[in-house]
Design a protein around this motif. Structure first.
Motif, short mmCIF file in Angstrom:
data_model
loop_
_atom_site.label_atom_id
_atom_site.label_comp_id
_atom_site.label_asym_id
_atom_site.label_seq_id
_atom_site.Cartn_x
_atom_site.Cartn_y
_atom_site.Cartn_z
N THR A 63 72.85 26.23 52.59
CA THR A 63 73.29 27.83 52.95
C THR A 63 73.44 27.31 54.22
N GLU A 64 73.19 26.53 55.41
CA GLU A 64 72.73 26.36 56.28
C GLU A 64 74.54 26.06 56.86
N PHE A 65 74.53 25.40 56.21
CA PHE A 65 76.07 24.66 56.26
C PHE A 65 77.79 25.22 55.51
N ASP A 66 77.02 26.16 54.94
CA ASP A 66 78.24 27.59 54.65
C ASP A 66 77.81 28.60 54.59
N ASN A 67 77.06 29.37 55.59
CA ASN A 67 76.30 30.25 55.18
C ASN A 67 77.38 31.48 54.48
N THR A 123 87.90 22.51 49.93
CA THR A 123 88.73 21.63 50.58
C THR A 123 89.37 21.60 52.20
N LYS A 124 89.32 22.88 52.62
CA LYS A 124 89.08 23.60 54.18
C LYS A 124 87.94 23.21 54.74
N THR A 161 87.55 19.23 55.47
CA THR A 161 88.29 18.77 56.04
C THR A 161 87.69 19.78 57.76
N THR A 162 86.74 20.26 57.64
CA THR A 162 86.50 20.72 58.87
C THR A 162 84.99 20.48 58.81
N ASN A 163 84.41 19.48 58.15
CA ASN A 163 82.49 19.56 58.83
C ASN A 163 82.40 18.17 58.22
N ASN A 164 81.75 17.49 58.74
CA ASN A 164 81.36 15.86 58.53
C ASN A 164 79.99 16.11 57.49
N GLY A 176 73.96 17.34 50.01
CA GLY A 176 74.70 16.83 50.34
C GLY A 176 75.69 16.23 49.33
N ILE A 177 74.70 15.63 48.39
CA ILE A 177 75.80 15.71 47.06
C ILE A 177 76.35 17.05 45.97
N PHE A 178 75.37 18.30 46.53
CA PHE A 178 76.06 19.28 46.60
C PHE A 178 77.51 19.64 46.91
N TYR A 179 77.85 19.82 48.21
CA TYR A 179 79.11 19.90 49.18
C TYR A 179 80.12 18.39 48.31
#
Length: 136
Positions: free
Chosen positions: A36-40, A87-88, A91-94, A106-109
């Motif tokens: 949730t932190e990386f895409d809330n 996809t977006k 391209t905009t996150n690490n 990380g595996i989820f993303y």
């Protein structure tokens, strides 16, 4: 190659199980705060719960999808939206930042968008097939 309804039924079930098991596993049953932190927005606990519900919806219609062409179209659109969002995001996150913080997140993303693209194509195929069958 002719793809019969039994194989397509299995596709709906697999799509559902991927949503349900993927979210529950990688979110550690909604307790992994890194997802949730990386895409809330899309991946809040509420958003993850909705993904699980979509999975149950796929399974629910698996045996009579051939009567639900427009619902299959909704599934197609839903997968397109999630896949495009992923996809977006990619391209905009690490991704390395996520993997360093939590391997499961990380595996989820890493995989959720690939899964969504695959099932977008699957649902689109089913929708096109149902549309063509109705025309004949």
């Amino acid at each position: 190659m002719k793809i019969n309804n039994e194989l397509l039924t299995k596709g709906f079930i697999v799509a559902g199980l991927m949503n349900i098991s993927g979210v529950l596993t990688f979110s550690r049953i909604f307790t992994n705060p890194v997802i949730t932190e990386f895409d809330n927005q899309a991946m809040s606990n509420f958003g993850l719960l909705m993904i699980v519900l979509w999975g149950f919806a796929y399974i629910t219609v698996s045996k009579n999808f051939y009567n639900l062409k427009w619902l299959v179209a909704v599934f197609t659109l839903e997968k397109l939206i999630y896949a495009t969002h992923w996809t977006k995001w990619m391209t905009t996150n690490n991704l390395t930042d996520v993997l360093e913080k939590d391997k499961m997140a990380g595996i989820f993303y890493t995989i959720y968008g690939i899964n969504d693209w695959i099932f977008f194509v699957f649902f689109l195929f089913v929708f096109i097939r149902l549309t063509r069958e109705r025309l004949n």
